[in-house]
Write a protein that holds these residues in place. Structure first.
Motif, PDB file in Angstrom:
ATOM      1  N   ALA A 105       1.279  -1.186   0.237  1.00 16.62           N
ATOM      2  CA  ALA A 105      -0.019   0.147  -0.378  1.00 16.62           C
ATOM      3  C   ALA A 105       0.795   1.577  -0.426  1.00 16.62           C
ATOM      4  N   ILE A 106       2.155   1.246   0.609  1.00 16.12           N
ATOM      5  CA  ILE A 106       2.692   1.873   0.543  1.00 16.12           C
ATOM      6  C   ILE A 106       3.811   2.556  -0.284  1.00 16.12           C
ATOM      7  N   THR A 107       3.727   4.126  -1.201  1.00 13.00           N
ATOM      8  CA  THR A 107       4.706   4.286  -2.092  1.00 13.00           C
ATOM      9  C   THR A 107       5.082   6.089  -1.674  1.00 13.00           C
ATOM     10  N   ASP A 108       6.108   6.194  -2.412  1.00 14.41           N
ATOM     11  CA  ASP A 108       6.568   7.434  -1.833  1.00 14.41           C
ATOM     12  C   ASP A 108       5.864   8.780  -2.130  1.00 14.41           C
ATOM     13  N   GLN A 109       4.582   8.268  -2.624  1.00 13.84           N
ATOM     14  CA  GLN A 109       3.492   9.926  -2.763  1.00 13.84           C
ATOM     15  C   GLN A 109       2.249   9.538  -1.355  1.00 13.84           C
ATOM     16  N   SER A 110       2.782   8.686  -0.374  1.00 16.32           N
ATOM     17  CA  SER A 110       1.455   7.715   0.560  1.00 16.32           C
ATOM     18  C   SER A 110       1.868   8.998   1.518  1.00 16.32           C
ATOM     19  N   LYS A 111       0.407   9.290   2.256  1.00 13.72           N
ATOM     20  CA  LYS A 111       0.910  10.417   3.779  1.00 13.72           C
ATOM     21  C   LYS A 111       0.095   9.155   4.327  1.00 13.72           C
ATOM     22  N   VAL A 112       2.005   8.595   5.828  1.00 11.54           N
ATOM     23  CA  VAL A 112       1.261   8.330   6.658  1.00 11.54           C
ATOM     24  C   VAL A 112       1.133   8.346   8.154  1.00 11.54           C
TER      25      VAL A 112
ATOM     26  N   THR B 168      10.536   4.295   2.281  1.00  9.74           N
ATOM     27  CA  THR B 168       9.885   5.262   0.845  1.00  9.74           C
ATOM     28  C   THR B 168      10.359   6.570   1.226  1.00  9.74           C
ATOM     29  N   LYS B 169       9.559   7.376  -0.124  1.00  8.83           N
ATOM     30  CA  LYS B 169       9.272   9.260   0.462  1.00  8.83           C
ATOM     31  C   LYS B 169       8.159   9.597   1.131  1.00  8.83           C
ATOM     32  N   ALA B 170       7.793   8.530   1.393  1.00  9.74           N
ATOM     33  CA  ALA B 170       6.428   9.221   1.920  1.00  9.74           C
ATOM     34  C   ALA B 170       5.900  10.374   3.197  1.00  9.74           C
ATOM     35  N   ASN B 171       5.333  10.613   3.142  1.00 10.81           N
ATOM     36  CA  ASN B 171       4.964  11.706   4.176  1.00 10.81           C
ATOM     37  C   ASN B 171       4.488  11.075   5.382  1.00 10.81           C
ATOM     38  N   ILE B 172       5.568  11.204   7.189  1.00 11.84           N
ATOM     39  CA  ILE B 172       4.606  10.474   8.080  1.00 11.84           C
ATOM     40  C   ILE B 172       4.252  11.396   9.359  1.00 11.84           C
ATOM     41  N   ALA B 173       3.329  11.128  10.230  1.00 14.45           N
ATOM     42  CA  ALA B 173       3.431  11.309  11.429  1.00 14.45           C
ATOM     43  C   ALA B 173       2.816  10.756  12.535  1.00 14.45           C
ATOM     44  N   ILE B 174       3.203  11.629  13.167  1.00 13.23           N
ATOM     45  CA  ILE B 174       2.884  10.009  14.465  1.00 13.23           C
ATOM     46  C   ILE B 174       2.379  11.466  15.675  1.00 13.23           C
ATOM     47  N   ILE B 175       0.602  10.129  15.755  1.00 19.56           N
ATOM     48  CA  ILE B 175       0.004  11.437  16.979  1.00 19.56           C
ATOM     49  C   ILE B 175       0.102  10.248  18.591  1.00 19.56           C
ATOM     50  N   GLU B 176       0.558  10.473  19.595  1.00 17.50           N
ATOM     51  CA  GLU B 176       0.560   9.846  20.317  1.00 17.50           C
ATOM     52  C   GLU B 176      -0.367  10.595  21.248  1.00 17.50           C
ATOM     53  N   LYS B 177      -0.855   9.839  22.245  1.00 20.92           N
ATOM     54  CA  LYS B 177      -2.134  10.517  23.386  1.00 20.92           C
ATOM     55  C   LYS B 177      -1.632  10.726  24.367  1.00 20.92           C
ATOM     56  N   ALA B 178       0.039   9.601  25.586  1.00 14.77           N
ATOM     57  CA  ALA B 178       0.163  11.017  25.986  1.00 14.77           C
ATOM     58  C   ALA B 178       1.047  12.122  25.619  1.00 14.77           C
ATOM     59  N   ASP B 179       1.963  12.357  26.348  1.00 10.68           N
ATOM     60  CA  ASP B 179       2.887  13.794  26.815  1.00 10.68           C
ATOM     61  C   ASP B 179       3.590  13.239  25.890  1.00 10.68           C
ATOM     62  N   ARG B 180       4.484  12.333  26.247  1.00 14.38           N
ATOM     63  CA  ARG B 180       5.922  12.100  25.361  1.00 14.38           C
ATOM     64  C   ARG B 180       5.850  10.674  24.595  1.00 14.38           C
ATOM     65  N   VAL B 181       6.549  10.835  24.191  1.00 12.18           N
ATOM     66  CA  VAL B 181       6.951   9.479  23.215  1.00 12.18           C
ATOM     67  C   VAL B 181       7.487   7.920  24.425  1.00 12.18           C
ATOM     68  N   LEU B 182       7.578   7.051  23.695  1.00 13.99           N
ATOM     69  CA  LEU B 182       7.479   5.574  24.748  1.00 13.99           C
ATOM     70  C   LEU B 182       7.536   6.363  25.719  1.00 13.99           C
ATOM     71  N   LYS B 183       6.646   6.512  26.424  1.00 11.28           N
ATOM     72  CA  LYS B 183       6.903   6.411  27.843  1.00 11.28           C
ATOM     73  C   LYS B 183       6.502   5.649  29.016  1.00 11.28           C
ATOM     74  N   ASN B 184       6.169   4.722  28.692  1.00  6.20           N
ATOM     75  CA  ASN B 184       5.428   3.479  29.200  1.00  6.20           C
ATOM     76  C   ASN B 184       7.328   2.788  29.962  1.00  6.20           C
ATOM     77  N   LEU B 185       8.546   3.021  28.280  1.00  4.10           N
ATOM     78  CA  LEU B 185       8.754   2.038  29.642  1.00  4.10           C
ATOM     79  C   LEU B 185      10.462   3.290  29.199  1.00  4.10           C
ATOM     80  N   PHE B 186      10.479   4.845  28.792  1.00  7.09           N
ATOM     81  CA  PHE B 186      11.863   5.489  29.692  1.00  7.09           C
ATOM     82  C   PHE B 186      11.189   6.643  29.791  1.00  7.09           C
ATOM     83  N   ASP B 187      11.820   7.500  31.174  1.00  3.38           N
ATOM     84  CA  ASP B 187      11.850   8.587  31.341  1.00  3.38           C
ATOM     85  C   ASP B 187      12.023   9.609  30.660  1.00  3.38           C
TER      86      ASP B 187
END
Ligand SMILES: Cc1cc2nc3c(=O)[nH]c(=O)nc-3n(C[C@H](O)[C@H](O)[C@H](O)COP(=O)(O)OP(=O)(O)OC[C@H]3O[C@@H](n4cnc5c(N)ncnc54)[C@H](O)[C@@H]3O)c2cc1C
Length: 442
Positions: free
Chosen positions: A137-144, A164-183
């Motif tokens: 499904a993912i191509t260079d034009q994808s918006k992931v 790929t050259k796909a455009n990527i965004a991340i959405i996270e419910k918590a106030d920071r990434v990897l919250k359960n594992l790292f400080d």
């Protein structure tokens, strides 16, 4: 003796192979809902990142390989109903009896009840089929849009970006990434890397609705703050839960999250019924509380323990896990082990912690980079209960030594401060970051 194993992957096939080695005459039947067994799920992000081309590489051992050793594998067959009293698994067309039963059904990705979640191109990351549909499904034009910034979400981000050259965004419910594992300090460095790679990160935010076009393809996602994120591919990686819905309201004891309760022998509350891996709650090594680890390392060990105990009752014990984890995220490498902050705070454990920023090796050898180490010590026991590292050049592999210290429950004292670590200019400095941290802790 006849053993039936439900679930044919890390735990299930691990039990089958070991049990057959221990007792050639043991009758073993594996019931597996997929047409393949022994999926190396950990490889899925790296297949999507085109580290290898053939998705069959994800399969560690084929059905035929097991059948050659006398193990019967019933593929595309799902266990829904177990009569524990009469030791029978009921299918629509047949019933199969057992002397011992092993439940190794793993976990499945959480798919939240978001409006239009059934639109096309919204994927979870769990099976060989998922891997194939994502890569196609993912191509260079994808918006992931990647939902969730845990280990799997970040591994997917890194690999999609590599391939790929796909455009990527991340959405996270918590106030920071990897919250359960790292400080926090570690999350911050990962978030800087996300920014450096031109990836949008939405924190303290969540999707409330997917927007789809006339062809039922996802074309956007609406956040709780009413923003619209344009996307045509969604990767759902917000966590997993034990695959035990079919076991609810049976005699089998489950935790609130659906995990099967097992003891140190991987026995459930029902005689001759064993369970292991992602569908169970397991002992934590340090404080002996129960939790679900969702790690192949735990599933692997429990498979051996179950086989040993079926072969000869109560011969092997699971001593616990530390939740040791390692991940690469672009140029950064992170590793951690032990209890997380949430556990420490909830259980009011009095701790002393130290955070050191140093260099991975001597300045006169090229590629010297920053290396961070956090060590948390239980003040009462003087034992290390958590370590976290972030660095480059494989310098975080020092975690192996630190895990050894935790595992041996070595007290933090002057003797430990002198621990004889190696030194050579391309690898370390005469006083290593571990020495510095231990000194400061003392
Ligand atoms: C993308 C990804 C990356 C990962 N990376 C890492 C990593 O780097 N390091 C690490 O330690 N762990 C990693 N893991 C976790 C690791 O894969 C799991 O911990 C491990 O596979 C658990 O093994 P299991 O046998 O308990 O469950 P599974 O491997 O999930 O196997 C369960 C099997 O049971 C089948 N099944 C389910 N219900 C039924 C039923 N009713 N009847 C018949 N069959 C059924 C399922 O289809 C599946 O094949 C990763 C997981 C994923 C998804």
């Amino acid at each position: 003796m006849k053993t039936i194993i439900i679930g044919g992957s890390t735990t299930g096939m691990g039990v089958a192979a070991k049990l057959k080695r221990l007792d050639e005459k043991h009758e073993i039947i594996v019931i597996q809902d997929k047409e393949y067994v022994s999926l190396g799920a950990c490889g899925i992000p790296y297949y999507v990142g085109r580290n290898f081309d053939n998705p069959e590489t994800l399969i560690a051992r084929k059905v035929e390989n097991f059948e050659e050793t006398g193990i019967r594998v019933l593929t595309k067959k799902s266990a829904h109903k177990i009569d524990f009293k009469n030791k029978v698994i009921n299918f629509e067309d047949e019933n199969i009896s057992y002397d011992n039963l092993v439940i190794a059904v793993g976990a499945k990705p959480i798919t939240p009840p978001i409006k239009n979640i059934d639109a096309n191109n919204i994927f979870t990351v769990n099976s060989k089929e998922d891997a194939i549909v994502i890569i196609n499904a993912i191509t260079d034009q994808s918006k992931v849009l990647v939902i969730g910034s845990g280990l799997i979400g970040l591994e997917m981000v890194e690999n999609i970006k590599h391939a790929t050259k796909a455009n990527i965004a991340i959405i996270e419910k918590a106030d920071r990434v990897l919250k359960n594992l790292f400080d926090e300090e570690f999350s911050k460095l990962v978030e800087e890397e996300i920014k450096n790679k031109n990836i949008d990160l939405y924190k303290e935010n969540e999707i409330v609705e997917f927007i789809k076009d006339a062809n039922n393809n996802v074309c956007g996602a609406k956040t709780i703050k009413s923003e619209i994120i344009n996307c045509d591919i969604v990767i759902l990686s917000i966590g997993v839960l034990p695959n035990t819905k079919f076991l609810k309201n049976t005699e089998l004891e489950l935790e609130n999250n659906g995990a099967i309760k097992i003891n140190e022998y991987c026995e459930t509350n029902i005689p001759n019924v064993y369970a292991g891996g992602d569908c169970c709650s397991s002992l934590s090594y340090l404080y002996k509380n129960n939790r679900t680890f969702y790690l192949a390392t735990v599933a692997n060990k429990q498979a051996k323990i179950i086989a040993n105990n079926i072969n000869k009752t109560k011969t092997s014990k699971f001593v616990g896990a530390l939740g040791t984890t390692i991940i690469r995220f672009f140029d950064l490498e992170l590793a951690r082990s032990g209890e997380n902050k949430m556990f420490i705070e909830t259980n009011k454990i009095e701790t002393k912690e130290i955070l050191i920023k140093d260099k991975d090796h001597t300045n006169y050898v090229k590629d010297q980079t920053d290396l961070w180490l956090k060590i948390i010590m239980d003040i009462e026991t003087k034992e290390i209960i958590n370590v976290q590292m972030i660095g480059k050049n494989k310098s975080v592999l020092r975690i192996y030594g630190l895990v050894g210290i935790i595992w041996a429950r070595t007290k933090v004292d002057e003797a430990l401060e002198q621990i004889d670590l190696p030194y050579s200019p391309p690898f370390s400095r005469t006083t290593d970051i571990i020495h510095i941290a231990l000194s400061k802790l003392i």
